[in-house]
Design a protein around this motif. Structure first.
Motif, mmCIF file in Angstrom:
data_model
loop_
_atom_site.group_PDB
_atom_site.id
_atom_site.type_symbol
_atom_site.label_atom_id
_atom_site.label_comp_id
_atom_site.label_asym_id
_atom_site.label_seq_id
_atom_site.Cartn_x
_atom_site.Cartn_y
_atom_site.Cartn_z
ATOM 1 N N SER A 102 1.054 -1.369 0.290
ATOM 2 C CA SER A 102 0.525 0.291 0.204
ATOM 3 C C SER A 102 0.804 1.278 -0.320
ATOM 4 O O SER A 102 2.285 1.222 0.325
ATOM 5 C CB SER A 102 -0.598 0.226 1.516
ATOM 6 N N LEU A 103 0.498 2.545 -0.339
ATOM 7 C CA LEU A 103 1.120 3.623 0.025
ATOM 8 C C LEU A 103 1.916 4.133 0.774
ATOM 9 O O LEU A 103 3.217 4.545 1.519
ATOM 10 C CB LEU A 103 0.087 5.009 -0.363
ATOM 11 N N ALA A 176 1.867 9.782 -6.399
ATOM 12 C CA ALA A 176 1.494 8.658 -6.536
ATOM 13 C C ALA A 176 0.149 8.613 -4.631
ATOM 14 O O ALA A 176 -1.097 8.603 -5.605
ATOM 15 C CB ALA A 176 2.805 7.480 -5.567
ATOM 16 N N LYS A 177 -0.050 9.264 -3.632
ATOM 17 C CA LYS A 177 -0.159 9.818 -2.658
ATOM 18 C C LYS A 177 -1.686 10.867 -3.536
ATOM 19 O O LYS A 177 -3.106 10.483 -3.731
ATOM 20 C CB LYS A 177 0.128 10.314 -1.703
ATOM 21 N N LYS A 179 -2.722 10.913 -6.723
ATOM 22 C CA LYS A 179 -3.320 9.844 -7.382
ATOM 23 C C LYS A 179 -4.003 8.919 -6.663
ATOM 24 O O LYS A 179 -4.621 8.147 -6.996
ATOM 25 C CB LYS A 179 -2.321 9.933 -9.076
ATOM 26 N N ASN A 180 -3.839 8.666 -6.051
ATOM 27 C CA ASN A 180 -3.697 7.297 -4.894
ATOM 28 C C ASN A 180 -3.636 6.208 -5.734
ATOM 29 O O ASN A 180 -4.325 5.022 -5.473
ATOM 30 C CB ASN A 180 -5.425 7.777 -4.627
ATOM 31 N N ASP A 181 -2.524 5.861 -5.887
ATOM 32 C CA ASP A 181 -1.196 4.669 -7.409
ATOM 33 C C ASP A 181 -0.151 4.722 -6.529
ATOM 34 O O ASP A 181 0.221 6.115 -7.141
ATOM 35 C CB ASP A 181 -2.286 5.458 -8.091
ATOM 36 N N VAL A 182 0.218 3.917 -6.325
ATOM 37 C CA VAL A 182 1.047 2.764 -5.866
ATOM 38 C C VAL A 182 2.009 2.997 -7.510
ATOM 39 O O VAL A 182 3.561 3.490 -7.499
ATOM 40 C CB VAL A 182 1.337 2.275 -5.055
ATOM 41 N N THR A 183 1.874 3.163 -8.501
ATOM 42 C CA THR A 183 2.380 2.828 -9.714
ATOM 43 C C THR A 183 2.713 3.683 -10.135
ATOM 44 O O THR A 183 3.585 4.288 -10.735
ATOM 45 C CB THR A 183 0.900 0.969 -10.524
ATOM 46 N N ILE A 184 2.477 4.252 -9.335
ATOM 47 C CA ILE A 184 2.834 5.928 -10.655
ATOM 48 C C ILE A 184 4.433 6.442 -10.030
ATOM 49 O O ILE A 184 5.143 6.787 -10.143
ATOM 50 C CB ILE A 184 2.129 8.157 -9.703
ATOM 51 N N ASP A 187 6.829 4.388 -11.195
ATOM 52 C CA ASP A 187 6.723 5.082 -13.036
ATOM 53 C C ASP A 187 7.575 6.015 -12.868
ATOM 54 O O ASP A 187 9.349 6.376 -13.660
ATOM 55 C CB ASP A 187 5.388 5.482 -13.921
#
Length: 206
Positions: A102-103, A176-177, A179-184, A187
């Motif tokens: 998770s983030l 990432a926080k 956008k709530n997306d750890v994949t960012i 990248d």
């Protein structure tokens, strides 16, 4: 082992709880009561070890540096003979440790804490800086070795590039926080890897 594992010393459980809760909900959003409940200890035990939450946070920055430093010290990228391979392996390792987490689990305690307290608590800010600088010094040494072998005439310095790597990684966590997306974050760190490769494959004068 859980934070409340009774085989773990009380002080350590409190520090582990601080790392977890501050990354999940922030420093100001975390109360002493929550820290105690998470660690499975009494408030009396908390104040036996720490004068207050700020004192805990300062010790937690050192604890974070020790724990993460130990993980980096045994990471696979050290197996490479070529320092440039070790440097790129370090970046790959930063990507790998994001996978399946998770983030809150994969973001930096120091970066999270200093973003919140850099004005209101200079003491916490300075403690966070020492931890970030400590890691950057380790990476600077690795960059310096790679530069000596592969780009000895390059005008950029190892110390500034080491700090740049940390700025990109911390910025990746912030994005990432948002956008709530750890994949960012992964990248963005891949872009950092490409940038480092370009630095070492361009002319020595670059």
């Amino acid at each position: 082992m859980s934070v409340t594992d009774q085989s773990i010393p009380v002080k350590t459980r409190l520090l582990q709880s601080a790392l977890q809760l501050v990354r999940e909900q922030g420093y100001d959003g975390t109360t002493v009561d929550e820290l105690c409940r998470s660690a499975g200890v009494t408030k009396g035990a908390f104040f036996h070890y720490f004068e207050g939450k700020e004192a805990l946070a300062i010790v937690a920055t050192k604890f974070w540096t020790e724990v993460t430093g130990a993980a980096f010290a045994v990471a696979d990228y050290h197996k490479f003979e070529d320092p440039l391979d070790r440097l790129l392996g370090y970046v790959d390792f930063r990507i790998e440790i994001l996978e399946g987490r998770s983030l809150a689990e994969c973001t930096c305690f120091l970066g999270t804490l200093v973003q919140e307290k850099f004005i209101s608590s200079p003491t916490i800010r300075d403690a966070c800086l020492e931890g970030i600088d400590s890691h950057a010094r380790d990476i600077s040494k690795l960059i310096g070795e790679a530069k000596m072998r592969h780009a000895p005439l390059a005008v950029w310095g190892a110390e500034s590039l080491a700090l740049h790597t940390q700025a990109v990684i911390q910025g990746a966590f912030i994005l990432a926080k948002a956008k709530n997306d750890v994949t960012i974050a992964a990248d963005m760190i891949r872009h950092l890897r490409r940038y480092i490769e370009l630095l070492f494959h361009c002319t020595d004068e670059t």
